[in-house]
Design an enzyme around this catalytic site. Sequence first.
Site, PDB file in Angstrom:
ATOM      1  N   GLU A 145       6.011  10.881   8.606  1.00 54.95           N
ATOM      2  CA  GLU A 145       5.100  10.259   8.752  1.00 54.95           C
ATOM      3  C   GLU A 145       5.199   9.283  10.175  1.00 54.95           C
ATOM      4  O   GLU A 145       5.691   8.134   9.820  1.00 54.95           O
ATOM      5  CB  GLU A 145       3.678  10.554   8.524  1.00 54.95           C
ATOM      6  N   CYS A 161      -4.205   3.289   8.396  1.00 55.72           N
ATOM      7  CA  CYS A 161      -2.555   2.270   7.565  1.00 55.72           C
ATOM      8  C   CYS A 161      -2.597   2.620   6.262  1.00 55.72           C
ATOM      9  O   CYS A 161      -3.807   2.558   5.844  1.00 55.72           O
ATOM     10  CB  CYS A 161      -3.299   0.495   7.932  1.00 55.72           C
TER      11      CYS A 161
HETATM   12  N1  SAH Z   1       5.581  -2.403   4.682  1.00 55.23           N
HETATM   13  C1  SAH Z   1       4.994  -2.851   6.213  1.00 55.23           C
HETATM   14  C2  SAH Z   1       5.111  -2.383   6.993  1.00 55.23           C
HETATM   15  C3  SAH Z   1       4.475  -0.742   6.477  1.00 55.23           C
HETATM   16  S1  SAH Z   1       2.243  -0.794   6.038  1.00 55.23           S
HETATM   17  C4  SAH Z   1       4.338  -3.640   5.832  1.00 55.23           C
HETATM   18  O1  SAH Z   1       4.058  -3.954   4.558  1.00 55.23           O
HETATM   19  O2  SAH Z   1       3.742  -4.658   5.933  1.00 55.23           O
HETATM   20  C5  SAH Z   1       1.332  -1.240   7.419  1.00 55.23           C
HETATM   21  C6  SAH Z   1       0.071  -1.941   7.607  1.00 55.23           C
HETATM   22  O3  SAH Z   1      -1.439  -1.398   6.172  1.00 55.23           O
HETATM   23  C7  SAH Z   1       0.764  -3.381   6.239  1.00 55.23           C
HETATM   24  O4  SAH Z   1      -0.321  -4.367   6.714  1.00 55.23           O
HETATM   25  C8  SAH Z   1      -0.084  -2.564   4.512  1.00 55.23           C
HETATM   26  O5  SAH Z   1      -0.523  -4.066   3.952  1.00 55.23           O
HETATM   27  C9  SAH Z   1      -1.910  -2.094   5.259  1.00 55.23           C
HETATM   28  N2  SAH Z   1      -2.393  -1.155   4.575  1.00 55.23           N
HETATM   29  C10 SAH Z   1      -1.106  -0.763   3.421  1.00 55.23           C
HETATM   30  N3  SAH Z   1      -2.329   0.149   2.763  1.00 55.23           N
HETATM   31  C11 SAH Z   1      -3.955  -0.383   3.472  1.00 55.23           C
HETATM   32  C12 SAH Z   1      -4.665   0.059   2.251  1.00 55.23           C
HETATM   33  N4  SAH Z   1      -4.712   0.945   1.484  1.00 55.23           N
HETATM   34  N5  SAH Z   1      -5.627  -0.432   3.958  1.00 55.23           N
HETATM   35  C13 SAH Z   1      -5.662  -0.807   4.487  1.00 55.23           C
HETATM   36  N6  SAH Z   1      -4.331  -1.452   5.088  1.00 55.23           N
HETATM   37  C14 SAH Z   1      -3.042  -1.229   4.557  1.00 55.23           C
END
Ligand code: SAH
Length: 366
Positions: A94, A344
């Site tokens: 995605e 996110c």
């Molecule tokens: N692997 C990378 C990038 C992908 S995730 C990383 O960990 O940074 C992008 C962002 O979304 C990251 O900050 C991650 O921690 C956040 N994220 C993942 N699940 C989420 C959720 N349920 N609520 C809010 N942020 C979330």
Amino acid sequence: MADVQDLRSLDKREIAAVCEGLGWPRFRGKQIFSWVHEKGVETIEEMTNLSLEQRQTLAAAYGIAPLRLVDTWQGDGGDTVKFLWRLPDGNTVEQVLMFYGGKETKDRVSTCVSTQTGCAMGCKFCATAMCGRGRNLTAGEIVGQILLANRWCQDHDRSIITNVVYMGMGEPLANWPQVKKSLQILNDADGLNIGWRRMTISTCGLADKIKELAEEDFQLELSVSLHSADDKIRSALMPINDRYPLDCLMEACDMFTEKTGRRITYEYAMFRDVNDSKQDAEKLCRLLRGRLAFVNIIPANPVAEAGFFPARSERIKEFVTILERNHIAVAVRHSRGQDIEAACGQLKRRNHRERQEADMPENKRK
Ligand code: SAH
């Protein structure tokens, strides 16, 4: 496409080498690079300043790996668009496009791209982690998302992409060679010419790789998904913290700011009764004091299966006040795309679920 090489995965130097190998002049390489990486053509036939014979010669060993658009969803009144792409091997990823109008932002169009088809990092609150580890995308598959999204924008009379954030599915620093190559291709003046400062890498905190990135001295934006300044809480949320605990992570972050002079953004998704207390805020202040840091607070997005809930708004306010009192730069980011599961950490889940259901024997028999 089976035994031909994907031109989208080749940078300018490599395409020049291809031309040299065919005995063609250097300028051909630049022309081909621009067809692929600026204009975003999907076939060699479209390269109309090459003769038919040249196109046939090129097509004997090279091609452009297709990314097929499976579906699109529009949310936030059309300001957020989510794409689902099918890769040549049948895997899907995605991508999210976010349109920001207004005086300040001057038509900023930001895209959140995927770097892997799943993720092995296992963050407890993240939907991608639930899809399994997946595989690395090639540089061509990463760049392809941006090129084809631009084509979609043009077809729909929308402005094209100005900013790229590597925050889609996957951990970019776990696929660093291909991610690095994609950044360099996107930055190339004969390609999309996207400035370093308009590209952001987000990592869960692979300290060794952050150090490698620091050595490159790229002027890109680095986001670190912190989510807690307490090793115990962070380890419970993010297993990667056992491998790279906070002192190790912060040492790498310090090296990055020292080498590049760039401020790091620390992402802090706030989960109710998990990391949203006064003590959590105070710990975060102690961790970031004296560091070149910006804190981005994201009210957590619900991922139903994971049992995490967004923090209450009073808690968020209280948290922000504590940070501000301690002179830590902070903003609360309201995540886009919640109505289409494009926020996110929400990517792919629904489609994955649908596919799982389709794979169930009783559904297959139909
Ligand atoms: N692997 C990378 C990038 C992908 S995730 C990383 O960990 O940074 C992008 C962002 O979304 C990251 O900050 C991650 O921690 C956040 N994220 C993942 N699940 C989420 C959720 N349920 N609520 C809010 N942020 C979330």
